[in-house]
Motif scaffolding. Sequence first.
Motif, PDB file in Angstrom:
ATOM      1  N   ASP A  11       0.877  -1.159   0.000  1.00  0.00           N
ATOM      2  CA  ASP A  11       0.000   0.000   0.000  1.00  0.00           C
ATOM      3  C   ASP A  11       0.921   1.217   0.000  1.00  0.00           C
ATOM      4  O   ASP A  11       1.666   1.437   0.951  1.00  0.00           O
ATOM      5  N   GLY A  12       0.874   2.006  -1.068  1.00  0.00           N
ATOM      6  CA  GLY A  12       1.820   3.109  -1.210  1.00  0.00           C
ATOM      7  C   GLY A  12       1.454   4.379  -0.480  1.00  0.00           C
ATOM      8  O   GLY A  12       2.178   5.378  -0.577  1.00  0.00           O
ATOM      9  N   THR A  13       0.368   4.366   0.287  1.00  0.00           N
ATOM     10  CA  THR A  13      -0.148   5.585   0.914  1.00  0.00           C
ATOM     11  C   THR A  13       0.895   6.321   1.749  1.00  0.00           C
ATOM     12  O   THR A  13       1.013   7.551   1.676  1.00  0.00           O
ATOM     13  N   ASN A  14       1.654   5.603   2.537  1.00  0.00           N
ATOM     14  CA  ASN A  14       2.572   6.226   3.499  1.00  0.00           C
ATOM     15  C   ASN A  14       3.999   6.391   2.981  1.00  0.00           C
ATOM     16  O   ASN A  14       4.897   6.708   3.766  1.00  0.00           O
ATOM     17  N   TYR A  15       4.196   6.202   1.674  1.00  0.00           N
ATOM     18  CA  TYR A  15       5.556   6.205   1.142  1.00  0.00           C
ATOM     19  C   TYR A  15       5.733   7.214   0.006  1.00  0.00           C
ATOM     20  O   TYR A  15       4.784   7.560  -0.687  1.00  0.00           O
ATOM     21  N   GLY A  17       6.950   6.759  -2.786  1.00  0.00           N
ATOM     22  CA  GLY A  17       7.199   5.969  -3.975  1.00  0.00           C
ATOM     23  C   GLY A  17       8.091   4.774  -3.712  1.00  0.00           C
ATOM     24  O   GLY A  17       8.414   4.431  -2.573  1.00  0.00           O
ATOM     25  N   TRP A  18       8.476   4.106  -4.808  1.00  0.00           N
ATOM     26  CA  TRP A  18       9.320   2.912  -4.711  1.00  0.00           C
ATOM     27  C   TRP A  18      10.768   3.258  -4.439  1.00  0.00           C
ATOM     28  O   TRP A  18      11.389   2.718  -3.538  1.00  0.00           O
ATOM     29  N   GLN A  19      11.348   4.146  -5.223  1.00  0.00           N
ATOM     30  CA  GLN A  19      12.807   4.326  -5.252  1.00  0.00           C
ATOM     31  C   GLN A  19      13.331   5.118  -4.065  1.00  0.00           C
ATOM     32  O   GLN A  19      12.733   6.115  -3.655  1.00  0.00           O
ATOM     33  N   THR A  51       7.378   3.141  -8.888  1.00  0.00           N
ATOM     34  CA  THR A  51       6.000   3.589  -8.715  1.00  0.00           C
ATOM     35  C   THR A  51       6.044   4.882  -7.904  1.00  0.00           C
ATOM     36  O   THR A  51       6.874   5.028  -7.010  1.00  0.00           O
ATOM     37  N   ASP A  52       5.160   5.814  -8.238  1.00  0.00           N
ATOM     38  CA  ASP A  52       5.166   7.122  -7.598  1.00  0.00           C
ATOM     39  C   ASP A  52       4.600   7.060  -6.191  1.00  0.00           C
ATOM     40  O   ASP A  52       3.995   6.065  -5.776  1.00  0.00           O
ATOM     41  N   TYR A 235      -3.344   7.589  -6.096  1.00  0.00           N
ATOM     42  CA  TYR A 235      -3.805   6.603  -5.116  1.00  0.00           C
ATOM     43  C   TYR A 235      -4.798   5.572  -5.667  1.00  0.00           C
ATOM     44  O   TYR A 235      -5.086   4.579  -4.998  1.00  0.00           O
ATOM     45  N   GLY A 236      -5.297   5.761  -6.902  1.00  0.00           N
ATOM     46  CA  GLY A 236      -6.168   4.748  -7.495  1.00  0.00           C
ATOM     47  C   GLY A 236      -5.435   3.730  -8.331  1.00  0.00           C
ATOM     48  O   GLY A 236      -6.036   2.767  -8.819  1.00  0.00           O
TER      49      GLY A 236
END
Length: 244
Positions: A11-15, A17-19, A51-52, A235-236
């Motif tokens: 779940d990318g909400t708290n980050y 992005g990936w890098q 991922t952003d 976020y979608g």
Amino acid sequence: MRNIQLIIEYDGTNYCGWQIQKNGVTIQEEICRAIKQVTKQEANLIGSGRTDAGVHALAQSANFKTLSTIPTNKIPVALNSLLPKDIRITNAIEKSMEFHSRYSALGKIYQYRIINNEYGSALDWHRCLHVRHKLNVEKMKRGAELFIGTHDFTAFSRENTSVVNKVRTIFQSQIEVKGDELVFRIHGNGFLYNMVRVIVGTLIEVGQGRIEAESIPSIIASKDREKAGITAPAYGLYLSEVLY
């Protein structure tokens, strides 16, 4: 030396992005920290792509090389015990030394979730886009199909990008309806920065009657970002699968 591929859900909400970056916590950073604790070695974790901030993943792919002898099937358990609950390693696979999560990939599948009702979702507000006014789904479906094929997607990418070749092939582009939820799925051999989100934003405007579905081929041909729709929020969006 071993080459280990990880399949990762997050779940990318708290980050941010990936890098790994200096201005915030990232998914790659958290996993590298856990790998170091398990293997006692620094890890060069190579993702299939970035991922952003706010974007999620059902099955991101990444690989790292290690001298550790920990059994492959024990790696997910060991890493998950150290990772935040919103990052999960769902599988680990030992690959050949030539395997590269990014350069070995043949394509990717993304999905984008839209809730189309008056009140939104209390549980999924950070995992899907809420569109209050009724969308014309049939027009959106027709528009989605027009992205299939090999095209120059300049009109559907961020302006001022350093990427020179903007030709990509889309194999599947469709919208499924599940009650109040619309799920857009797209499978391509590669994607430009923000490409899926601009496509989704364009399809939303098709559903709102602001853009005609039949105009999508001419928008693609124009290579003009101004003619495409908005960039849908991060976020979608979900990275569903990386294909090898």
